[in-house]
Motif scaffolding. Sequence first.
Motif: not given
Length: 355
Positions: A40-47, A66-70, A81-89
């Motif tokens: 079973f897949f849990r898919v993260f991305g633009n829903e 599908i779990i939406n990621a903004n 540059d991204v490690i502190r702001h990666a929570q919603d990726t």
Amino acid sequence: MQDQHKKIISIDAMGGDKAPMAVLGGMNQFLYQYGENSVFFRVFGNERIIRTMLSKFPRVSRNCEIINANDVILGTDKVRDVIRHAQDTSMYMAIKDVREGKSSAVISAGNTGVLMALSKLALKTVDGISRPAITTMLPSGDGDSKVVGLDLGANVQCDEENLFDGAMIGSIYAEVIGGTKKPKLGILNIGEEETKGNEVLQRLNKILSEHHDELPYEYIGFVEGTDICAGNVQVVVTDGFTGNVMLKTVEGTAKLITRIVKVNFKKSLLAILGAFFLIHVFKRLKHKIDPRSHAGAVFLGLNGFSIKTHGNSDALAWSHAIEYAMNLSQSDFYGKIKERVSALSKIKEEIKASC
């Protein structure tokens, strides 16, 4: 509806050059080959984008959430540059899913450096292991034989302790994934003689040689680049700089062989006729050297499986990466690491004292 008996794999659907179409296509191929009861897949991305594409893959649609990621991490992004702001990726959310125990492994074709940094941050290093290492299997020897290679890029510089830990986790990997009991293990060097290489390699070689009979793998000393594909060794340990060069060289050589074969068999009618009678040989050769058949490198030494597949992975490569993730998640890898860390603690203390 999710079946609780299925293995659950977390997917970063937005990472890679061909995402998300190649990602969904690979999931579809895997389910077609192994059945819908396999995973079973849990898919993260633009829903919105993913749901639109899922209309082409009803098999996947029935076996995923599908779990939406903004946000998305780009291949050009820098870790700092991204490690502190990666929570919603999509990448970080997929890794976090493993940390929270909702899935057994995560797969991404995204930015390698960021995936490595976020995986280490979220999953943490296993107790008793100094640093995680990027690990995969490469074609070697005859038939379907392969060689485990590590580190392939996680740690550019390694001391004796890092290399010893790499040998520990690499040998376990060869046992549980490669099915090789007491694998032959060598340290990559510029020659097989004990006097070759830098002081780090010489000190480690001396200690491993002195404790040869106590090791759970067969330590064969220094090995050279030519030994990797010759089938003379089953685990090759090196630093991340050398290992990454080794990996790219093997993959480049495979592509060179493919090009040479294609060009030469187009040069004459006789060659084309000969190729017809050798079609089965060429199919085996293609499977052996095609990088897509070995898609997937895992960051070993973390508290969870984080798997990186090629940035340009197509559906076939993704299908192999999912198979790879399934094999890892069904193994007792971390139980064996715990046992081995304890069993080799005295040798490791000696190595740390020599650094």
